[in-house]
Scaffold this active site. Structure first.
Site, PDB file in Angstrom:
ATOM      1  N   GLY A 311      14.789  86.216  43.553  1.00  0.00           N
ATOM      2  CA  GLY A 311      14.410  86.061  42.382  1.00  0.00           C
ATOM      3  C   GLY A 311      13.827  84.865  41.687  1.00  0.00           C
ATOM      4  N   SER A 312      14.210  84.532  40.404  1.00  0.00           N
ATOM      5  CA  SER A 312      13.670  83.690  39.573  1.00  0.00           C
ATOM      6  C   SER A 312      13.626  82.143  40.117  1.00  0.00           C
ATOM      7  CB  SER A 312      14.096  83.498  38.339  1.00  0.00           C
ATOM      8  OG  SER A 312      13.731  84.808  37.404  1.00  0.00           O
ATOM      9  N   VAL A 313      14.495  81.963  41.049  1.00  0.00           N
ATOM     10  CA  VAL A 313      14.468  80.422  41.659  1.00  0.00           C
ATOM     11  C   VAL A 313      13.160  80.094  42.228  1.00  0.00           C
ATOM     12  CG1 VAL A 313      16.882  80.596  42.233  1.00  0.00           C
ATOM     13  CG2 VAL A 313      15.238  81.598  43.923  1.00  0.00           C
ATOM     14  N   PHE A 314      12.171  81.169  42.619  1.00  0.00           N
ATOM     15  CA  PHE A 314      11.066  80.642  43.048  1.00  0.00           C
ATOM     16  C   PHE A 314       9.835  80.446  41.989  1.00  0.00           C
ATOM     17  CE2 PHE A 314      12.179  82.428  47.128  1.00  0.00           C
ATOM     18  CZ  PHE A 314      10.872  82.374  47.631  1.00  0.00           C
TER      19      PHE A 314
END
Length: 594
Positions: A311-314
């Site tokens: 998810g958005s950790v990238f």
């Protein structure tokens, strides 16, 4: 030797001339000769007695000394030496970074039977079943009366069980010395250590072999006699590992999660201080892998083998690459008007963030539309190369046999839509350890690090540069803002400046598509954010926070509070002192006394 003459001519002639008796001269000389012979014989006899006495003294002294050595030494049964290579039974210990024992050996015995020496097989079978209730009496009796002469009955027995077998009085029941692998901390660090079992076995010895984890990866080192028993020292901190396991277990239960994983890593050296996967197991009694979904197996290492769309950790990677390429700055405004359409695909944000946001706020608000438009400027080729530099295109090089099984899942065709979805953590699956490596490489000043489970004592040699120090500092500042005023506000820990990014990814269905009510929630954090020392990744599998009127599954409500508690517990154990601001007085009052 010159003999004295009995009748010397000169003396005889002189005695005759003087009227003496020549026979008296002969008698006197004969007497002197006999006395001389007697003295020589006595001297020879005395010399022989001295030599014989000395020989007896040396012999008795040697025997007495040997008896004293035997009396002072420990008793041992004589063993008949046999040809061939001996079985190596001694295995080196495994210790943590502070020298505390993680794995050691314990002397025990194995139980076997020589059926030709059995006196009463029926009584022996009944007696063994009383001592070992899990044994079957009929099966034992069949072994005792069968054609085979030798059978193993128990690989390991306790001293109490050994004494009970002794009391059966059956000469055919015999014991073989053994060393068993002991993990004194139970399940702490279970997935890291892996476990050990017996390899080559003989009556008088057995070889210990690793079956998983570092036990198997370093099997040759741990069994090598040339190391003279030197322990294998890992980078793990036992106190930190135990604390994180306890916090993560509580968080998993509180958030109703199916499983959990955490990785704590030094951002400069790559040393892994803690790696946790739940549910876990006791390596003293390692279970077998269950059939079906491997996520359901307690031996499955979620932190290393579990590859997920995170998810958005990238998103921080796309922003950082755009900063490095000069495509934008932290305050550059980005179009966030949605939805963003590409063919039949539509990309939306969780909330409506308006027509535009600054690059920093794209991270703080976690805008999928904004980060996808930035990724389109970067392009597929440059994005793939950058993620490759961070280690996301290949398995990690950590020293565990399971590492190759944690290979990332990449898109078959890295198209433009793949570039957009990968920028916000969909379309590429990686492990929490991959994420820890990527965050450490990005935030430590911009040099790549490789994760390791071995303690490093020498100077740290920086790896290849991934981004400039300027971009690394900007990324840390953005992540700090996510905690201060963004989706990770529950991640604030007083005294420790925490920065991080949340990620909530829908779980894929085995048949295709995604579940509507199952997610992987992740919080990737760094602390202290102004001068980073450690990266912490916390991942929860299918969490549900149920304290409100509606269930909440996003990482901000689930993974972030757990990670904050981990930092609150682990930071003091790591020697990090909280940065407490001193209270500045607003005014000073002067008083005088007389």
């Amino acid at each position: 030797m010159i003999r004295r003459p009995l009748r010397p001519l000169a003396r005889i002639l002189k005695a005759r001339a003087e009227g003496g008796n020549p026979d008296a001269i002969e008698a006197e000389n004969l007497r002197l000769r006999h006395e001389e012979m007697r003295d020589r014989a006595r001297a020879r006899a005395e010399g022989r007695l001295v030599v014989l006495g000395a020989c007896f003294f040396i012999a008795f002294a040697t025997i007495g000394g040997r008896m004293g050595v035997m009396a002072a030494s420990e008793t041992s049964e004589p063993e008949v030496s046999a040809g061939g290579n001996p079985i190596i039974g001694t295995r080196a210990e495994i210790v943590d970074r502070n020298g505390r024992v993680l794995a050691t050996n314990l002397d025990t015995h194995a139980l076997y039977v020589q059926t030709r020496d059995m006196i009463d097989p029926e009584a022996a079978a009944r007696g063994l079943v009383e001592i070992f209730p899990d044994m079957d009496e009929e099966d034992l009796l069949e072994k005792f009366t069968g054609a085979r002469n030798f059978h193993w009955l128990r690989r390991q027995i306790s001293p109490e069980q050994m004494q009970a077998v002794h009391e059966l009085g059956q000469p055919g029941l015999l014991f073989g010395p053994r060393e068993m692998r002991l993990y004194p901390n139970g399940s702490v660090g279970a997935h890291l250590l892996g476990g050990a079992t017996y390899g080559d076995e003989g009556v008088n010895a057995a070889e210990l072999k690793g079956v998983a984890g570092v036990e198997r990866y370093f099997d040759a080192y741990l069994s090598d006699p040339a190391n003279e028993g030197a322990p294998l020292q890992l980078s793990i901190d036992l106190s930190v590992q135990a604390a994180i396991e306890r916090v993560l277990q509580g968080g998993m239960m509180l958030m109703n999660a199916k499983g959990a994983a955490a990785v704590l890593m030094d951002v400069h050296s790559g040393e892994i201080l803690s790696m946790v996967s739940l549910p876990d197991f006791d390596p003293n009694n390692r279970p077998v892998a269950v059939e079906g979904d491997r996520d359901d197996s307690p031996v499955f290492n979620r932190a290393l083998q579990g590859v997920y769309e995170l998810g958005s950790v990238f998103k921080i990677f796309a922003i950082s690459q755009a900063l490095e390429l000069g495509l934008l700055g932290p305050d550059t405004m980005v179009d966030t008007q949605g939805p963003l359409t590409w063919g039949r695909f539509r990309i939306n944000d969780f909330h409506n963030y308006g027509p535009e946001l600054s690059a920093t706020d794209v991270i703080v608000r976690s805008s999928n539309v904004g980060i996808a438009r930035i990724a389109m400027q970067i392009g597929a080729t440059r994005q793939r190369a950058f993620l490759g530099e961070l280690g996301f295109l290949e398995p990690t090089t950590v020293e565990m046999v399971e590492a190759p099984t944690g290979a990332p899942l990449l898109p078959a065709n890295w198209s433009e839509i793949s570039t957009m979805t990968i920028s916000y953590g969909h379309g590429l699956s990686a492990s929490p350890l991959h994420l820890a490596q990527g965050y450490a490489s990005l935030l430590n000043g911009g040099t790549r690090v490789s994760p390791t489970l071995l303690r490093r004592t020498g100077p740290i040699v920086p790896g290849p540069r991934v981004v400039s120090e300027r971009v690394s500092a900007a990324a840390r500042s953005m992540l700090r803002q996510v905690v201060v005023r963004g989706t990770a506000s529950f991640g604030e820990v007083p005294g420790y400046e925490v920065g991080g990014k949340t990620g909530t990814a829908d779980k894929p269905r085995p048949q295709g598509g995604y579940y509507d009510d199952r997610v992987i929630a992740t919080f990737a954090s760094v602390f202290p954010a102004d001068d980073p020392r450690y990266v912490l990744i916390v991942t929860l599998d299918e969490p549900v926070e149920t304290s409100g009127s509606e269930p909440r599954r996003t990482a901000g409500w689930t993974a972030v509070p757990v990670a904050a508690e981990v930092i609150r517990r682990a930071a003091p154990l790591l020697g990090l002192r909280p940065d407490v601001e001193s209270v500045v007085p607003t005014s000073v009052t002067l008083t005088a006394t007389r």
